[in-house]
Design a protein around this motif. Structure first.
Motif, PDB file in Angstrom:
ATOM      1  N   GLY A 240       0.812  -1.214   0.000  1.00 32.33           N
ATOM      2  CA  GLY A 240       0.000   0.000   0.000  1.00 32.33           C
ATOM      3  C   GLY A 240       0.843   1.259   0.000  1.00 32.33           C
ATOM      4  O   GLY A 240       0.557   2.215  -0.738  1.00 32.33           O
ATOM      5  N   GLU A 241       1.888   1.264   0.821  1.00 36.00           N
ATOM      6  CA  GLU A 241       2.773   2.426   0.875  1.00 36.00           C
ATOM      7  C   GLU A 241       3.495   2.618  -0.458  1.00 36.00           C
ATOM      8  O   GLU A 241       3.664   3.745  -0.925  1.00 36.00           O
ATOM      9  CB  GLU A 241       3.782   2.250   2.011  1.00 36.00           C
ATOM     10  CG  GLU A 241       3.174   2.350   3.397  1.00 36.00           C
ATOM     11  CD  GLU A 241       4.194   2.055   4.487  1.00 36.00           C
ATOM     12  OE1 GLU A 241       5.345   1.694   4.139  1.00 36.00           O
ATOM     13  OE2 GLU A 241       3.852   2.182   5.676  1.00 36.00           O
ATOM     14  N   ALA A 242       3.913   1.514  -1.050  1.00 34.61           N
ATOM     15  CA  ALA A 242       4.635   1.584  -2.318  1.00 34.61           C
ATOM     16  C   ALA A 242       3.741   2.146  -3.425  1.00 34.61           C
ATOM     17  O   ALA A 242       4.168   3.005  -4.206  1.00 34.61           O
ATOM     18  CB  ALA A 242       5.150   0.198  -2.705  1.00 34.61           C
ATOM     19  N   ALA A 243       2.502   1.675  -3.501  1.00 35.42           N
ATOM     20  CA  ALA A 243       1.576   2.157  -4.531  1.00 35.42           C
ATOM     21  C   ALA A 243       1.281   3.639  -4.339  1.00 35.42           C
ATOM     22  O   ALA A 243       1.190   4.401  -5.315  1.00 35.42           O
ATOM     23  CB  ALA A 243       0.289   1.335  -4.504  1.00 35.42           C
TER      24      ALA A 243
ATOM     25  N   ALA B 166      11.268  -3.976  -3.724  1.00 39.52           N
ATOM     26  CA  ALA B 166      11.224  -2.524  -3.549  1.00 39.52           C
ATOM     27  C   ALA B 166      12.190  -1.833  -4.506  1.00 39.52           C
ATOM     28  O   ALA B 166      11.849  -0.835  -5.151  1.00 39.52           O
ATOM     29  CB  ALA B 166      11.570  -2.160  -2.109  1.00 39.52           C
ATOM     30  N   ALA B 167      13.403  -2.374  -4.638  1.00 36.06           N
ATOM     31  CA  ALA B 167      14.394  -1.785  -5.533  1.00 36.06           C
ATOM     32  C   ALA B 167      13.937  -1.874  -6.990  1.00 36.06           C
ATOM     33  O   ALA B 167      14.081  -0.925  -7.763  1.00 36.06           O
ATOM     34  CB  ALA B 167      15.743  -2.489  -5.354  1.00 36.06           C
ATOM     35  N   ALA B 168      13.363  -3.028  -7.352  1.00 41.16           N
ATOM     36  CA  ALA B 168      12.883  -3.212  -8.725  1.00 41.16           C
ATOM     37  C   ALA B 168      11.704  -2.290  -9.015  1.00 41.16           C
ATOM     38  O   ALA B 168      11.574  -1.757 -10.125  1.00 41.16           O
ATOM     39  CB  ALA B 168      12.484  -4.668  -8.941  1.00 41.16           C
ATOM     40  N   TYR B 169      10.859  -2.076  -8.014  1.00 36.58           N
ATOM     41  CA  TYR B 169       9.686  -1.222  -8.194  1.00 36.58           C
ATOM     42  C   TYR B 169      10.107   0.235  -8.401  1.00 36.58           C
ATOM     43  O   TYR B 169       9.557   0.937  -9.256  1.00 36.58           O
ATOM     44  CB  TYR B 169       8.777  -1.342  -6.975  1.00 36.58           C
ATOM     45  CG  TYR B 169       7.426  -0.675  -7.149  1.00 36.58           C
ATOM     46  CD1 TYR B 169       6.629  -0.930  -8.257  1.00 36.58           C
ATOM     47  CD2 TYR B 169       6.926   0.194  -6.175  1.00 36.58           C
ATOM     48  CE1 TYR B 169       5.385  -0.343  -8.401  1.00 36.58           C
ATOM     49  CE2 TYR B 169       5.678   0.789  -6.311  1.00 36.58           C
ATOM     50  CZ  TYR B 169       4.914   0.510  -7.427  1.00 36.58           C
ATOM     51  OH  TYR B 169       3.684   1.103  -7.579  1.00 36.58           O
ATOM     52  N   VAL B 170      11.078   0.670  -7.661  1.00 37.47           N
ATOM     53  CA  VAL B 170      11.597   2.029  -7.838  1.00 37.47           C
ATOM     54  C   VAL B 170      12.113   2.215  -9.261  1.00 37.47           C
ATOM     55  O   VAL B 170      11.893   3.248  -9.902  1.00 37.47           O
ATOM     56  CB  VAL B 170      12.714   2.327  -6.808  1.00 37.47           C
ATOM     57  CG1 VAL B 170      13.426   3.629  -7.143  1.00 37.47           C
ATOM     58  CG2 VAL B 170      12.113   2.402  -5.405  1.00 37.47           C
TER      59      VAL B 170
END
Length: 298
Positions: free
Chosen positions: A10-13, A58-62
């Motif tokens: 949720g925080e990432a989105a 997280a790294a890939a999403y960034v």
């Protein structure tokens, strides 16, 4: 250490949506990118916002978000796109399938159904496309050819493209959808490699005029120039296709080609010159814009 994008789904989105304000649907794109990376449906991301992200994800999403912020088209990052209710593998070597191109498939299927009704009066065949051959010129991802093959199980197709990498993508999609045995893939320019006459020619040729290039969105300019630019007025590929089609299209056949919204009158003039005895028309898309040139032989 707290990841740049937050610790949970949720925080990432939420973080990604804030970065993607230059897109039409920031939150939707944020969720789609995350679901693609996680390999789960978007609904799963929505249902479990509390799930903790691994450091690797997280790294890939960034990096995914950075690529999208730079203007890279969403389908290239995700590696797939929807067309005619089917999911297609996509790479930067091919044009991204668009909803308006589905009109080519719809018109082709309507024409085949009409022929099937006529044939039923004299034969027992009830398979759509039975005995018919079609050529998808400039197949790209193969979305048109594959959509036609899945909807018309009796149809055999030739999928033609000048780009070898694009032709590989179309083959992958045909195999994924189980229709590769009814599609012959040919590397070449327009109809040059076609080995036999066909009943249907369908194409989404390059039709962007040279003076329109600067007006295109930056994301569109990331797509293959070979699949977009059509010469000074955008009609060079269509001119050549029409001139070549006379030797390849059978009597009673159909030619359908996508055109630019301001090319209706000019494309009609070209079609009538190439096929004086044919019924030529221009079909609008759902927005009412000229979209498809239709040439039907008697």
């Amino acid at each position: 250490m707290l990841p740049l994008c937050g610790e949970t789904w949720g925080e990432a989105a939420q973080w990604a949506a804030a970065q993607l304000q230059n897109t039409d649907c920031p939150r939707l794109e944020a969720e789609l990118l995350l679901s693609t990376l996680l390999g789960v449906p978007r609904t799963t991301v929505l249902a479990h916002p509390e799930t903790v992200l691994s450091e690797a994800v997280a790294a890939a999403y960034v990096e995914y978000v950075r690529r999208r912020c730079s203007g890279e088209p969403l389908p290239y990052i995700r590696g797939h796109a929807e067309f005619f209710g089917l999911n297609f593998f996509i790479t930067p070597d091919v044009l991204i399938p668009r909803p308006e191109t589905e009109l080519l498939v719809e018109e082709s299927l309507a024409w085949m159904r009409e022929r099937l009704e006529v044939s039923r009066r004299g034969t027992s065949s009830s398979v759509l496309g039975a005995g018919l051959r079609a050529a998808d010129v400039g197949t790209g991802s193969g979305c048109i050819a594959v959509a036609l093959a899945t909807s018309a199980p009796g149809l055999h197709l030739y999928a033609i493209d000048l780009s070898s990498p694009a032709l590989w993508v179309s083959q992958v999609n045909a195999e994924r959808h189980g229709v590769a045995d009814r599609i012959t893939f040919l590397n070449g320019d327009l109809l040059t490699p076609l080995p036999a006459s066909v009943d249907l020619i369908v194409s989404n040729p390059p039709y962007v005029a040279e003076n329109e290039w600067s007006l295109l969105p930056s994301s569109v300019k990331r797509e293959p120039t070979l699949a977009l630019l059509g010469g000074p007025d955008g009609l060079n590929p269509l001119r050549d296709l029409l001139l070549q089609s006379g030797a390849h299209l059978r009597a009673g056949g159909l030619l359908l080609a996508e055109i630019g919204e301001r090319q209706g009158a000019a494309s009609l003039e070209l079609a009538r010159a190439a096929f004086p005895g044919a019924h030529c028309s221009v079909l609008p898309d759902l927005s009412g814009k000229d979209r498809v040139l239709k040439v039907r032989l008697e």
